[in-house]
Scaffold this active site. Structure first.
Site, mmCIF file in Angstrom:
data_model
loop_
_atom_site.group_PDB
_atom_site.id
_atom_site.type_symbol
_atom_site.label_atom_id
_atom_site.label_comp_id
_atom_site.label_asym_id
_atom_site.label_seq_id
_atom_site.Cartn_x
_atom_site.Cartn_y
_atom_site.Cartn_z
ATOM 1 N N HIS A 135 0.868 -1.183 0.000
ATOM 2 C CA HIS A 135 0.000 0.000 0.000
ATOM 3 C C HIS A 135 0.906 1.234 0.000
ATOM 4 C CE1 HIS A 135 -2.796 2.949 1.801
ATOM 5 N NE2 HIS A 135 -3.769 2.167 1.378
ATOM 6 N N ASP A 212 2.825 -4.700 8.107
ATOM 7 C CA ASP A 212 1.616 -3.892 7.938
ATOM 8 C C ASP A 212 0.412 -4.827 8.094
ATOM 9 O OD1 ASP A 212 -0.576 -2.540 7.070
ATOM 10 O OD2 ASP A 212 0.265 -1.896 5.160
ATOM 11 N N GLN A 215 -4.797 -5.258 6.951
ATOM 12 C CA GLN A 215 -5.825 -6.146 6.393
ATOM 13 C C GLN A 215 -5.807 -7.526 7.045
ATOM 14 O OE1 GLN A 215 -8.132 -5.014 4.507
ATOM 15 N NE2 GLN A 215 -7.262 -3.163 3.627
ATOM 16 N N LYS A 238 -10.788 -0.494 10.408
ATOM 17 C CA LYS A 238 -11.020 -1.672 9.563
ATOM 18 C C LYS A 238 -11.427 -2.879 10.403
ATOM 19 C CE LYS A 238 -7.492 -0.300 6.181
ATOM 20 N NZ LYS A 238 -8.243 0.358 5.131
ATOM 21 N N CYS A 381 -4.826 2.431 -3.672
ATOM 22 C CA CYS A 381 -3.540 2.865 -3.077
ATOM 23 C C CYS A 381 -2.451 1.815 -3.250
ATOM 24 C CB CYS A 381 -3.691 3.244 -1.603
ATOM 25 S SG CYS A 381 -4.822 4.597 -1.338
HETATM 26 N N1 C6P Z 1 -6.390 0.406 2.592
HETATM 27 C C1 C6P Z 1 -8.244 0.070 1.059
HETATM 28 O O1 C6P Z 1 -9.328 0.393 0.555
HETATM 29 P P1 C6P Z 1 -5.086 3.801 6.881
HETATM 30 O O2 C6P Z 1 -5.530 4.705 5.797
HETATM 31 O O3 C6P Z 1 -3.848 4.293 7.565
HETATM 32 O O4 C6P Z 1 -6.174 3.408 7.828
HETATM 33 O O5 C6P Z 1 -4.698 2.415 6.153
HETATM 34 C C2 C6P Z 1 -3.695 2.408 5.198
HETATM 35 C C3 C6P Z 1 -3.464 1.011 4.701
HETATM 36 C C4 C6P Z 1 -2.219 0.437 4.920
HETATM 37 N N2 C6P Z 1 -1.970 -0.813 4.533
HETATM 38 C C5 C6P Z 1 -2.896 -1.572 3.907
HETATM 39 C C6 C6P Z 1 -2.557 -2.969 3.513
HETATM 40 C C7 C6P Z 1 -4.146 -1.032 3.638
HETATM 41 O O6 C6P Z 1 -5.057 -1.785 3.009
HETATM 42 C C8 C6P Z 1 -4.441 0.290 4.025
HETATM 43 C C9 C6P Z 1 -5.761 0.911 3.712
HETATM 44 C C10 C6P Z 1 -7.721 0.863 2.236
HETATM 45 O O7 C6P Z 1 -7.606 -0.894 0.660
HETATM 46 C C11 C6P Z 1 -7.801 2.332 1.958
HETATM 47 S S1 C6P Z 1 -6.740 2.834 0.667
#
Ligand code: C6P
Length: 426
Positions: A135, A212, A215, A238, A381
Site C-alpha cells: 500500500h 503492515d 488487512q 477496519k 492505493c
Molecule cells: N487500505 C483500502 O481500501 P489507513 O488509511 O492508515 O487506515 O490504512 C492504510 C493502509 C495500509 N496498509 C494496507 C494494507 C491497507 O489496506 C491500508 C488501507 C484501504 O484498501 C484504503 S486505501
C-alpha cells in the site's frame, strides 16, 4: 435475492453473519431502492452498536482530557483510555502494554517508525526491502527515508501465483539489509504473506521487520510474539472501530532506543527552554491530546471481536471466500488477481480485485451501486502493483464476517447484469 440450493446459508444452523447482523444498524437500509450489500470492508468496516454506544457513553458521562487532571472525570477517561492499551496488547499478544502506542491509523504508525527509527538509524547504502504489492502507506514513508538518508529501496516481486515471491525475497537479503517492511495481507491481491518466515530470514542478516497488519488484524488471530516482528501496525476503523484510532506495536527494547516522533505535551518528562527530557514508553510517542473517544471505542471493538472469537471470524470468512470464488468463476472472462484460494477457502483473504476486459472498473462500481452493492474501484492505493500488472484500476469486493452468502449471490448476479448491459452497448 436469489437463494440457490448450493447456498451454504440454506443450512439450518445460523451462520455467523446471521447471528451478528442485528448488531450493525447501518446494514439495514436501502440504497438506490435496493437492500444495501456492503462489500467495501477493506476500505473501512461497519461499526456494531457496542462501538457506537461507547462513543456516546464517553461524551455523555466521562469526557475529560487524559493523564492531566486530578478530577474524577479525568481519572475515568484516563482509566478507560489506558484499559484499551491492555486490551490491544492482549489482542495481538504483545509481551507488555508498553509496546502499544496509539496512533491515528496504520499510516501514522508507519510514518512514526520511518521518522523515529529510519531517519536516525539508516546510512547511505543501507537497504530497505519492501514489496511491489505494498500500500502507498508502506512505500511513500520509506521513499522519504531513502531520499534523506541515502538508503536504497529494494522490492520483492510477485511469484507465478501473484503472491509473495519468497525466493526473490531471500535473494535480496544481505548484510546491507537493515529493514524489511511487508504487508501481512494484501488489500489488492488478497494473499496472506508468510510473515513468520519473513521475520526469521530477515533477522538472520540482522535486519528489523515491520509488518503492515491493516488487512490481517480485522480477520485473523494475531500473535506478534509468534511472528517475532519488530513492529506491527493496524488501523482500528477496519476492525469495527471508529476512524482516528490505530496502533503501533513495537518490541520494548526497540521502542526504548528510538527517538520521539512528534514533540509536545504528554510525551515529556521535564521541559526547559532549550531542551527537554522525555516520558517513558508508551507516552514518549503519544504527543498531544489523543483521540480519547476513538481509542475507547476501539476497545469496545476489540471486546466485540474477542467475544465472537478471531478463529471463528477467520473460519467463517474462509467459507465466504470459497463461495465468492465459486460464484465469480461462473462469469467467463472475469480476471481475479492474486493467488487462488484452496477449495475450502483457505489461503487468501475474503476479497477479490478483478477486471472484465473492455469495461472500466469505475463503470462496474457505478452500476453495482445502482443495485445497492457497494464495492471499490480504482488502484486501492497500490498504484505500483497496478502498474506492474499493466492495469490502471480494478474493481474490488471485500467481505467481513457480517456478510452473508445471499449477499454474494446478489453481488454476482448484479455483476452479471452489469456486464451484460455494457456488452450490449459495445
Ligand atoms: N487500505 C483500502 O481500501 P489507513 O488509511 O492508515 O487506515 O490504512 C492504510 C493502509 C495500509 N496498509 C494496507 C494494507 C491497507 O489496506 C491500508 C488501507 C484501504 O484498501 C484504503 S486505501
Amino acid at each position: 435475492m436469489t437463494l440457490t440450493q448450493a447456498t451454504p446459508s440454506a443450512q439450518a444452523t445460523p451462520t455467523l453473519a446471521q447471528q451478528v447482523r442485528s448488531d450493525f444498524p447501518i446494514l439495514h437500509q436501502e440504497v438506490n431502492g435496493k437492500p444495501l450489500v456492503y462489500l467495501d470492508n477493506a476500505a473501512t468496516s461497519q461499526k456494531p452498536i457496542a462501538v457506537l454506544d461507547a462513543i456516546h457513553h464517553y461524551y455523555e458521562r466521562d469526557n475529560a482530557n487524559v493523564h492531566r487532571g486530578i478530577h474524577t472525570l479525568s481519572a475515568r477517561a484516563t482509566e478507560a483510555y489506558e484499559a484499551v492499551r491492555d486490551k490491544t496488547a492482549q489482542f495481538v499478544n504483545a509481551a507488555s502494554r508498553n509496546e502499544i502506542v496509539f496512533t491515528r491509523n496504520a499510516t501514522e504508525a508507519i510514518n512514526l517508525v520511518a521518522y523515529a527509527w529510519g531517519m536516525g538509524s539508516l546510512q547511505p547504502g543501507d537497504e530497505i526491502i519492501l514489496t511491489v504489492m505494498e500500500h502507498h502507506s508502506n512505500l511513500v514513508p520509506w521513499q522519504f527515508v531513502a531520499q534523506r538518508t541515502g538508503a536504497v529501496l529494494k522490492h520483492v516481486q510477485l511469484n507465478a501465483e501473484e503472491g509473495f515471491d519468497f525466493e526473490h525475497f531471500t535473494s535480496l537479503l544481505s548484510e546491507k539489509t537493515k529493514l524489511v517492511s511487508v504487508v501481512h495481507v494484501s488489500n489488492t491481491l488478497g494473499c496472506i504473506n508468510p510473515v513468520t518466515e519473513i521475520c526469521a530470514a530477515a533477522h538472520q542478516v540482522g535486519a528489523k521487520v515491520l509488518i503492515d497488519g491493516c488487512q490481517s488484524t480485522p480477520h485473523l488471530p494475531i500473535d506478534v510474539q509468534a511472528i517475532d516482528c519488530d513492529w506491527f501496525v493496524a488501523s482500528g476503523h477496519k476492525m469495527c472501530g471508529p476512524t482516528g484510532a490505530g496502533f503501533l506495536y513495537g518490541k520494548q527494547a526497540i521502542l526504548e532506543a528510538m527517538n520521539p516522533f512528534l514533540g509536545g505535551g504528554e510525551m515529556i518528562q521535564d521541559v526547559f527552554l532549550d531542551h527537554s527530557t522525555y516520558a517513558g514508553l508508551p507516552h514518549k510517542f503519544e504527543a498531544g491530546t489523543p483521540a480519547i473517544a476513538e481509542v475507547i471505542a476501539l476497545g469496545a471493538a476489540i471486546d466485540y471481536l474477542t467475544a465472537i472469537g478471531m478463529d471463528k471470524i477467520h473460519a467463517y470468512e474462509e467459507e465466504l471466500t470459497a463461495y465468492l470464488f465459486q460464484q465469480l468463476a461462473t462469469i467467463p472472462n472475469l480476471r481475479i488477481y492474486g493467488p487462488k484460494p484452496q477449495a475450502n477457502g483457505s489461503g487468501r483473504a475474503a476479497l477479490a480485485a478483478f477486471t472484465y476486459e473492455g469495461l472500466h472498473a469505475n463503470d462496474l462500481a457505478t452500476l453495482l451501486d445502482q443495485s445497492g452493492v457497494a464495492i471499490r474501484s480504482g488502484h486501492h492505493c497500490t498504484q505500483p502493483l497496478h502498474n506492474q500488472l499493466d492495469l490502471s484500476s480494478t474493481a474490488r469486493a471485500s467481505l467481513y464476517f457480517y456478510n452473508t452468502f445471499e449477499e454474494i449471490d446478489v453481488f454476482v448476479s448484479a455483476l452479471k447484469e452489469t456486464i451484460e448491459f455494457f456488452s450490449e452497448l459495445l
